[in-house]
Design an enzyme around this catalytic site. Structure first.
Site, PDB file in Angstrom:
ATOM      1  N   SER A 206       0.790  -1.229   0.000  1.00  0.00           N
ATOM      2  CA  SER A 206       0.000   0.000   0.000  1.00  0.00           C
ATOM      3  C   SER A 206       0.821   1.277   0.000  1.00  0.00           C
ATOM      4  O   SER A 206       0.323   2.324  -0.376  1.00  0.00           O
ATOM      5  CB  SER A 206      -0.937  -0.004   1.204  1.00  0.00           C
ATOM      6  OG  SER A 206      -0.195  -0.050   2.389  1.00  0.00           O
ATOM      7  N   HIS A 234      -5.654  -4.511  -0.960  1.00  0.00           N
ATOM      8  CA  HIS A 234      -5.573  -3.446  -1.972  1.00  0.00           C
ATOM      9  C   HIS A 234      -5.718  -4.011  -3.380  1.00  0.00           C
ATOM     10  O   HIS A 234      -5.146  -3.467  -4.338  1.00  0.00           O
ATOM     11  CB  HIS A 234      -4.262  -2.668  -1.811  1.00  0.00           C
ATOM     12  CG  HIS A 234      -4.238  -1.886  -0.538  1.00  0.00           C
ATOM     13  ND1 HIS A 234      -4.863  -0.668  -0.397  1.00  0.00           N
ATOM     14  CD2 HIS A 234      -3.724  -2.186   0.674  1.00  0.00           C
ATOM     15  CE1 HIS A 234      -4.705  -0.234   0.833  1.00  0.00           C
ATOM     16  NE2 HIS A 234      -4.027  -1.135   1.511  1.00  0.00           N
ATOM     17  N   LYS A 265     -12.655  -1.723   1.985  1.00  0.00           N
ATOM     18  CA  LYS A 265     -12.032  -0.844   0.990  1.00  0.00           C
ATOM     19  C   LYS A 265     -12.919  -0.852  -0.269  1.00  0.00           C
ATOM     20  O   LYS A 265     -13.924  -0.145  -0.296  1.00  0.00           O
ATOM     21  CB  LYS A 265     -10.589  -1.280   0.715  1.00  0.00           C
ATOM     22  CG  LYS A 265      -9.712  -1.222   1.999  1.00  0.00           C
ATOM     23  CD  LYS A 265      -8.245  -1.338   1.704  1.00  0.00           C
ATOM     24  CE  LYS A 265      -7.386  -1.623   2.928  1.00  0.00           C
ATOM     25  NZ  LYS A 265      -7.472  -0.668   4.019  1.00  0.00           N
TER      26      LYS A 265
HETATM   27  N1  PLP Z   1      -4.051  -5.579   5.276  1.00  0.00           N
HETATM   28  C1  PLP Z   1      -3.702  -4.500   4.537  1.00  0.00           C
HETATM   29  C2  PLP Z   1      -2.682  -4.665   3.454  1.00  0.00           C
HETATM   30  C3  PLP Z   1      -4.304  -3.242   4.780  1.00  0.00           C
HETATM   31  O1  PLP Z   1      -3.955  -2.181   4.057  1.00  0.00           O
HETATM   32  C4  PLP Z   1      -5.259  -3.140   5.825  1.00  0.00           C
HETATM   33  C5  PLP Z   1      -5.897  -1.850   6.154  1.00  0.00           C
HETATM   34  O2  PLP Z   1      -5.403  -0.780   5.978  1.00  0.00           O
HETATM   35  C6  PLP Z   1      -5.578  -4.278   6.557  1.00  0.00           C
HETATM   36  C7  PLP Z   1      -4.953  -5.481   6.263  1.00  0.00           C
HETATM   37  C8  PLP Z   1      -6.607  -4.233   7.652  1.00  0.00           C
HETATM   38  O3  PLP Z   1      -7.883  -4.220   7.049  1.00  0.00           O
HETATM   39  P1  PLP Z   1      -9.176  -3.861   7.923  1.00  0.00           P
HETATM   40  O4  PLP Z   1      -9.354  -2.387   7.801  1.00  0.00           O
HETATM   41  O5  PLP Z   1     -10.280  -4.644   7.284  1.00  0.00           O
HETATM   42  O6  PLP Z   1      -8.892  -4.307   9.304  1.00  0.00           O
END
Ligand code: PLP
Length: 492
Positions: A206, A234, A265
């Site tokens: 990200s 993502h 997202k």
């Molecule tokens: N994994 C990644 C790569 C993320 O970017 C995020 C959130 O920013 C998460 C996991 C966590 O997701 P959640 O918001 O559903 O807890």
């Protein structure tokens, strides 16, 4: 009683002397050090729904929003909102329970089946967030004798999930297949037949908008009898021709062993996460995964909105295409202007500025022009690699994107970003710049990165003759039989 009431009205909240001491000596000093380091995160308060156009508190103007993970623009989609309202009417606001006691409704089971079908897997299990899905998977699957081999730039939730398990931990350099192979060899020396080796990676990273080389990871996993776990937060819903994610992008749907992803997202943006994979794994997670067993079930309105988001993506296959087309347009126009954009054809577009103060001042100037972007600097990204991360959405119109690009051009001129770039290139033709950090790296990977940074890259076998060439943006890479760089790449 009267005294107690009066003291409650008169004074502010009273803490015990122990708590006061801890606040003074520990918490306030830590808060000060965050402020002094310049890493304090303040939150801008949005007074509208999440969208490409938002309003924030203390401002009457509309802002163009380039910060959300609202990749498909579904966060305020009217059909999704209606589906959530219907579920609220039919199923209530929540279950007041974890799943296994009395927190499973028909729609929870339906959504799990829809997710499994969407990814072409046997089964899926829902969590309240992907953070929880990542907290539950490693501890459940891996025991002391096993190995977890993780990309060094994986998301914090993967890192924390790994901390909870007892497996032996190995970390490979970011997207570095030679280093991954070394770590796999280390685990392969272990003669125990029953051990699990699990490679863990983000599908899309990200901070850089770069993509994990899944075909290469699959090849190595097969060679060393390892499994692959991919976090698709993502990618799910918009990446790949029909939005099935990174494995679809690489035309290898079904080839990743375990997928975790989010509903928070692209899939409506509310909340929720899941694991999808073989039924036996999902069954085991229902029995053993602690965030699933000991945390409340997802609210029915959230379940229904995610289900509607999947409907929309499946019924309108142009939806994922729209965000990728917008990303391509933004990247191309910005690169033409001379900005350096990291990453590979993804709507996360990090505009590289280098200096932390410049990134923060640049974002402030963009805001004055009605464009909401955020500057990222150390420790979120490496030192001197500060950037503004622009996130493009399907909800942005061409006019929105053009406004953002024009604002970048204007602020870029103000901070003399173009001059710097020209100077850098001019200097480079004289200084014969080298990149020792690329030696031993996969040449295709380095070529992609340098090309994205605006260089013309030429790959030659080791020992090939060279002639002097003073073109400013030409880089030669010398490679061995394994396609690894053997010398420092030099310009000219
Ligand atoms: N994994 C990644 C790569 C993320 O970017 C995020 C959130 O920013 C998460 C996991 C966590 O997701 P959640 O918001 O559903 O807890």
């Amino acid at each position: 009683m009267r005294f107690w009431l009066r003291s409650l009205q008169q004074s502010s909240i009273r803490y015990s002397s122990t708590l006061n001491q801890i606040i003074d000596k520990r918490l306030n000093s830590e808060l000060d050090s965050i402020r002094q380091a310049g890493t304090w995160k303040s939150e801008r308060i949005i007074s509208t729904s999440q969208s490409a156009h938002i309003k924030v508190e203390h401002s009457t103007n509309d802002l163009l929003n380039f910060c959300a993970n609202n990749y498909l623009g579904l966060a305020n989609n009217s059909q999704i909102i209606q589906a959530a309202k219907n579920a609220l009417d039919k199923y209530g606001s929540g279950l007041s329970s974890v799943r296994f006691i009395c927190g499973t409704q028909t729609i929870h089971k339906q959504l799990e089946q829809r997710i499994a079908k969407f990814h072409q897997r046997e089964d899926a299990i829902l969590y309240i967030s992907c953070f929880d899905a990542n907290a539950g998977i490693f501890e459940t699957l891996l025991k002391e004798q096993d190995y977890i081999i993780s990309d060094e730039l994986n998301h914090a939730s993967i890192i924390d999930g790994i901390r909870l398990c007892k497996a032996k931990r190995l970390r490979y350099k970011h997207k570095d297949m030679s280093d991954l192979e070394l770590k796999l060899q280390e685990s392969f020396n272990d003669k125990n037949e029953n051990i699990i080796r699990l490679i863990a990676t983000d599908g899309v990273f990200s901070m850089d908008g770069s993509i994990a080389p899944l075909p290469d990871i699959r090849r190595l996993a097969d060679k060393y009898k390892a499994l692959i776990f991919v976090d698709e937060c993502h990618a799910t819903g918009f990446f790949g021709p029909t939005g099935r994610g990174t494995e679809e992008h690489f035309q290898m749907t079904g080839n990743i062993d375990i997928i975790n992803s989010t509903l928070g997202k692209a899939l409506g943006g509310a909340a929720g996460g899941y694991t999808t994979g073989p039924k036996a794994l999902i069954d085991l997670l229902r029995q053993r995964s602690r965030p699933y067993l000991f945390s409340n079930t997802l609210p029915p309105s959230v379940v229904a909105s995610a289900m509607k988001a999947i409907d929309l993506i499946e019924n309108d296959t142009s939806l994922p295409g729209r965000v990728l087309e917008n990303a391509k347009y933004f990247r191309t126009e910005m690169q033409t202007l001379g900005f350096q954009i990291l990453g590979d054809s993804h709507p996360i577009c990090p505009v590289m500025l280098g200096d932390a103060r410049l990134a923060s001042q640049f974002a402030d100037e963009m805001l004055k022009r009605g464009i909401y972007v955020i500057g990222f600097s150390y420790p979120v990204v490496p030192k001197d690699r500060a950037r503004i991360r622009v996130q493009v959405s399907a909800a942005h119109s061409k006019a929105d994107l053009k406004r953002c690009i024009d604002a970048f051009a204007e602020v870029g001129r103000q901070f003399k970003i173009y001059c710097r770039r020209q100077n850098k290139n001019l200097m480079m033709s004289n200084e014969n710049k080298s990149w020792p950090e690329f030696v031993g790296k996969d040449a295709d990977e380095v070529e992609r990165q340098l090309t994205a940074e605006g260089y013309q890259v030429e790959i030659k076998p080791e020992g090939a003759p060279t002639t002097r060439d003073f073109r400013t943006n030409r880089v030669r890479l010398f490679v061995d039989g394994n396609n690894a760089i053997v010398k420092e790449p030099r310009t000219g």
